[in-house]
Design a protein around this motif. Sequence first.
Motif, PDB file in Angstrom:
ATOM      1  N   ARG A  35      -3.743   1.680  11.520  1.00 48.29           N
ATOM      2  CA  ARG A  35      -3.175   0.364  11.851  1.00 48.29           C
ATOM      3  C   ARG A  35      -3.356  -0.690  10.766  1.00 48.29           C
ATOM      4  NH1 ARG A  35      -4.853   0.017  16.801  1.00 48.29           N
ATOM      5  NH2 ARG A  35      -3.059   1.167  17.524  1.00 48.29           N
ATOM      6  N   PRO A  36      -4.565  -0.938  10.255  1.00 49.38           N
ATOM      7  CA  PRO A  36      -4.688  -1.990   9.230  1.00 49.38           C
ATOM      8  C   PRO A  36      -3.939  -1.633   7.938  1.00 49.38           C
ATOM      9  CG  PRO A  36      -6.815  -0.925   9.615  1.00 49.38           C
ATOM     10  CD  PRO A  36      -5.871  -0.397  10.634  1.00 49.38           C
ATOM     11  N   LEU A  37      -3.860  -0.364   7.617  1.00 53.71           N
ATOM     12  CA  LEU A  37      -3.138   0.061   6.417  1.00 53.71           C
ATOM     13  C   LEU A  37      -1.638  -0.179   6.583  1.00 53.71           C
ATOM     14  CD1 LEU A  37      -5.017   3.454   5.936  1.00 53.71           C
ATOM     15  CD2 LEU A  37      -5.427   1.323   4.676  1.00 53.71           C
ATOM     16  N   LEU A  38      -1.136   0.114   7.779  1.00 48.73           N
ATOM     17  CA  LEU A  38       0.294  -0.058   8.042  1.00 48.73           C
ATOM     18  C   LEU A  38       0.658  -1.508   8.310  1.00 48.73           C
ATOM     19  CD1 LEU A  38       0.961   3.143  10.166  1.00 48.73           C
ATOM     20  CD2 LEU A  38       1.359   2.779   7.715  1.00 48.73           C
ATOM     21  N   ASP A  39      -0.292  -2.284   8.839  1.00 48.70           N
ATOM     22  CA  ASP A  39      -0.044  -3.719   9.037  1.00 48.70           C
ATOM     23  C   ASP A  39       0.309  -4.385   7.709  1.00 48.70           C
ATOM     24  OD1 ASP A  39      -0.455  -3.620  11.759  1.00 48.70           O
ATOM     25  OD2 ASP A  39      -2.470  -4.506  11.704  1.00 48.70           O
ATOM     26  N   GLU A  40      -0.349  -3.944   6.636  1.00 51.51           N
ATOM     27  CA  GLU A  40      -0.060  -4.488   5.303  1.00 51.51           C
ATOM     28  C   GLU A  40       1.379  -4.211   4.881  1.00 51.51           C
ATOM     29  OE1 GLU A  40      -2.876  -3.190   2.356  1.00 51.51           O
ATOM     30  OE2 GLU A  40      -4.577  -3.628   3.664  1.00 51.51           O
ATOM     31  N   GLY A  42       3.804  -3.930   7.220  1.00 47.60           N
ATOM     32  CA  GLY A  42       4.666  -4.447   8.275  1.00 47.60           C
ATOM     33  C   GLY A  42       5.268  -3.355   9.134  1.00 47.60           C
ATOM     34  N   LEU A  43       4.556  -2.227   9.239  1.00 46.91           N
ATOM     35  CA  LEU A  43       5.061  -1.069   9.991  1.00 46.91           C
ATOM     36  C   LEU A  43       4.133  -0.681  11.122  1.00 46.91           C
ATOM     37  CD1 LEU A  43       5.994   1.309   7.017  1.00 46.91           C
ATOM     38  CD2 LEU A  43       7.578  -0.051   8.406  1.00 46.91           C
ATOM     39  N   THR A  44       4.716  -0.121  12.165  1.00 49.75           N
ATOM     40  CA  THR A  44       3.925   0.543  13.194  1.00 49.75           C
ATOM     41  C   THR A  44       3.779   2.008  12.765  1.00 49.75           C
ATOM     42  OG1 THR A  44       5.857   1.232  14.480  1.00 49.75           O
ATOM     43  CG2 THR A  44       4.876  -0.948  15.003  1.00 49.75           C
ATOM     44  N   TYR A  45       2.888   2.717  13.412  1.00 55.49           N
ATOM     45  CA  TYR A  45       2.700   4.132  13.069  1.00 55.49           C
ATOM     46  C   TYR A  45       3.989   4.940  13.288  1.00 55.49           C
ATOM     47  CZ  TYR A  45       0.760   8.807  12.915  1.00 55.49           C
ATOM     48  OH  TYR A  45       0.525  10.121  12.600  1.00 55.49           O
ATOM     49  N   PRO A  46       4.681   4.801  14.424  1.00 52.18           N
ATOM     50  CA  PRO A  46       5.934   5.559  14.591  1.00 52.18           C
ATOM     51  C   PRO A  46       6.990   5.200  13.541  1.00 52.18           C
ATOM     52  CG  PRO A  46       5.168   4.760  16.713  1.00 52.18           C
ATOM     53  CD  PRO A  46       4.310   4.104  15.668  1.00 52.18           C
ATOM     54  N   GLN A  47       7.073   3.933  13.145  1.00 50.99           N
ATOM     55  CA  GLN A  47       8.022   3.540  12.101  1.00 50.99           C
ATOM     56  C   GLN A  47       7.660   4.197  10.764  1.00 50.99           C
ATOM     57  OE1 GLN A  47       7.574  -0.696  12.378  1.00 50.99           O
ATOM     58  NE2 GLN A  47       9.292  -0.922  13.791  1.00 50.99           N
ATOM     59  N   TYR A  48       6.369   4.265  10.489  1.00 54.49           N
ATOM     60  CA  TYR A  48       5.884   4.922   9.275  1.00 54.49           C
ATOM     61  C   TYR A  48       6.318   6.388   9.266  1.00 54.49           C
ATOM     62  CZ  TYR A  48       2.239   6.944   6.173  1.00 54.49           C
ATOM     63  OH  TYR A  48       1.554   7.622   5.199  1.00 54.49           O
ATOM     64  N   LEU A  49       6.186   7.057  10.405  1.00 51.72           N
ATOM     65  CA  LEU A  49       6.584   8.465  10.489  1.00 51.72           C
ATOM     66  C   LEU A  49       8.078   8.635  10.229  1.00 51.72           C
ATOM     67  CD1 LEU A  49       4.522   9.716  13.575  1.00 51.72           C
ATOM     68  CD2 LEU A  49       3.957   9.905  11.138  1.00 51.72           C
ATOM     69  N   VAL A  50       8.886   7.735  10.785  1.00 54.92           N
ATOM     70  CA  VAL A  50      10.343   7.783  10.544  1.00 54.92           C
ATOM     71  C   VAL A  50      10.618   7.659   9.048  1.00 54.92           C
ATOM     72  CG1 VAL A  50      12.515   6.515  10.837  1.00 54.92           C
ATOM     73  CG2 VAL A  50      11.043   6.946  12.826  1.00 54.92           C
ATOM     74  N   LEU A  51       9.984   6.706   8.401  1.00 57.47           N
ATOM     75  CA  LEU A  51      10.205   6.514   6.968  1.00 57.47           C
ATOM     76  C   LEU A  51       9.720   7.711   6.156  1.00 57.47           C
ATOM     77  CD1 LEU A  51       9.444   2.712   6.605  1.00 57.47           C
ATOM     78  CD2 LEU A  51      11.666   3.847   6.365  1.00 57.47           C
ATOM     79  N   LEU A  52       8.619   8.321   6.564  1.00 55.44           N
ATOM     80  CA  LEU A  52       8.145   9.517   5.854  1.00 55.44           C
ATOM     81  C   LEU A  52       9.217  10.599   5.842  1.00 55.44           C
ATOM     82  CD1 LEU A  52       4.436   9.911   7.083  1.00 55.44           C
ATOM     83  CD2 LEU A  52       5.226   9.196   4.811  1.00 55.44           C
ATOM     84  N   VAL A  53       9.849  10.821   6.993  1.00 57.03           N
ATOM     85  CA  VAL A  53      10.908  11.833   7.072  1.00 57.03           C
ATOM     86  C   VAL A  53      12.071  11.456   6.164  1.00 57.03           C
ATOM     87  CG1 VAL A  53      12.603  12.958   8.580  1.00 57.03           C
ATOM     88  CG2 VAL A  53      10.272  12.585   9.403  1.00 57.03           C
ATOM     89  N   LEU A  54      12.484  10.205   6.221  1.00 58.03           N
ATOM     90  CA  LEU A  54      13.626   9.770   5.411  1.00 58.03           C
ATOM     91  C   LEU A  54      13.318   9.800   3.919  1.00 58.03           C
ATOM     92  CD1 LEU A  54      14.894   6.856   7.666  1.00 58.03           C
ATOM     93  CD2 LEU A  54      15.950   9.118   7.353  1.00 58.03           C
ATOM     94  N   ALA A 122      -6.015   6.136   1.263  1.00 58.06           N
ATOM     95  CA  ALA A 122      -6.833   5.080   1.871  1.00 58.06           C
ATOM     96  C   ALA A 122      -7.373   5.532   3.223  1.00 58.06           C
ATOM     97  CB  ALA A 122      -6.015   3.799   2.020  1.00 58.06           C
ATOM     98  N   LEU A 123      -6.575   6.284   3.964  1.00 59.43           N
ATOM     99  CA  LEU A 123      -7.053   6.779   5.265  1.00 59.43           C
ATOM    100  C   LEU A 123      -8.216   7.744   5.073  1.00 59.43           C
ATOM    101  CD1 LEU A 123      -6.547   6.758   8.373  1.00 59.43           C
ATOM    102  CD2 LEU A 123      -5.473   8.976   7.987  1.00 59.43           C
ATOM    103  N   LEU A 124      -8.112   8.622   4.091  1.00 60.03           N
ATOM    104  CA  LEU A 124      -9.209   9.562   3.827  1.00 60.03           C
ATOM    105  C   LEU A 124     -10.475   8.813   3.438  1.00 60.03           C
ATOM    106  CD1 LEU A 124      -7.469  12.480   1.886  1.00 60.03           C
ATOM    107  CD2 LEU A 124      -7.936  12.262   4.329  1.00 60.03           C
ATOM    108  N   THR A 125     -10.331   7.800   2.598  1.00 62.28           N
ATOM    109  CA  THR A 125     -11.479   6.997   2.186  1.00 62.28           C
ATOM    110  C   THR A 125     -12.091   6.290   3.386  1.00 62.28           C
ATOM    111  OG1 THR A 125     -10.528   6.677  -0.005  1.00 62.28           O
ATOM    112  CG2 THR A 125     -12.219   5.102   0.695  1.00 62.28           C
ATOM    113  N   THR A 126     -11.243   5.691   4.219  1.00 62.34           N
ATOM    114  CA  THR A 126     -11.711   4.951   5.391  1.00 62.34           C
ATOM    115  C   THR A 126     -12.452   5.844   6.373  1.00 62.34           C
ATOM    116  OG1 THR A 126      -9.879   3.394   5.208  1.00 62.34           O
ATOM    117  CG2 THR A 126     -10.930   3.536   7.346  1.00 62.34           C
ATOM    118  N   THR A 127     -11.923   7.044   6.594  1.00 66.75           N
ATOM    119  CA  THR A 127     -12.520   7.936   7.600  1.00 66.75           C
ATOM    120  C   THR A 127     -13.614   8.821   7.030  1.00 66.75           C
ATOM    121  OG1 THR A 127     -10.835   9.629   7.202  1.00 66.75           O
ATOM    122  CG2 THR A 127     -10.407   8.028   8.986  1.00 66.75           C
TER     123      THR A 127
END
Length: 155
Positions: A35-40, A42-54, A122-127
Amino acid sequence: MTRQDDERPTGSLLLDDQLCFALYAAQRAVTAAYRPLLDELGLTYPQYLVLLVLWERGETTVKELAAALRLDYGTVSPLLKRLEAAGLVRRERSARDERSVLVTVTGRGEELRERAARVPGALLTTTGVGAAEVVRLREELWRLAERAEAASRRR
């Protein structure tokens, strides 16, 4: 209060013994870590997934996008509507097949790709999860997903 694997009864109705609950809790925790990574961005997690596919596939039909995300059309459409309103994707009817809607990333969506490239690391670093552990977990989860999908088709 963790028990050894061989001590867990297979018919247990204890919440912490449920595979589905462990998956649910992990999914919620990972999504919260994103969430904080995607907030930067301006995306929600599902929106991020859509963009990854595209970003991976380029122009794609809504049907193909829904299949890639393992979602139904009715779930994907509102996501695309919000991404289009944000100027990140464009939807248009296919000239070859009027029933088919094509989705394309806009220039603004492509610009976001560069910033989004930092999210996985960043997610790997955070977790604190290492790359080797990610590979192992991902492989195990995909095997589980395949088995569960096969089981649901048999019913």
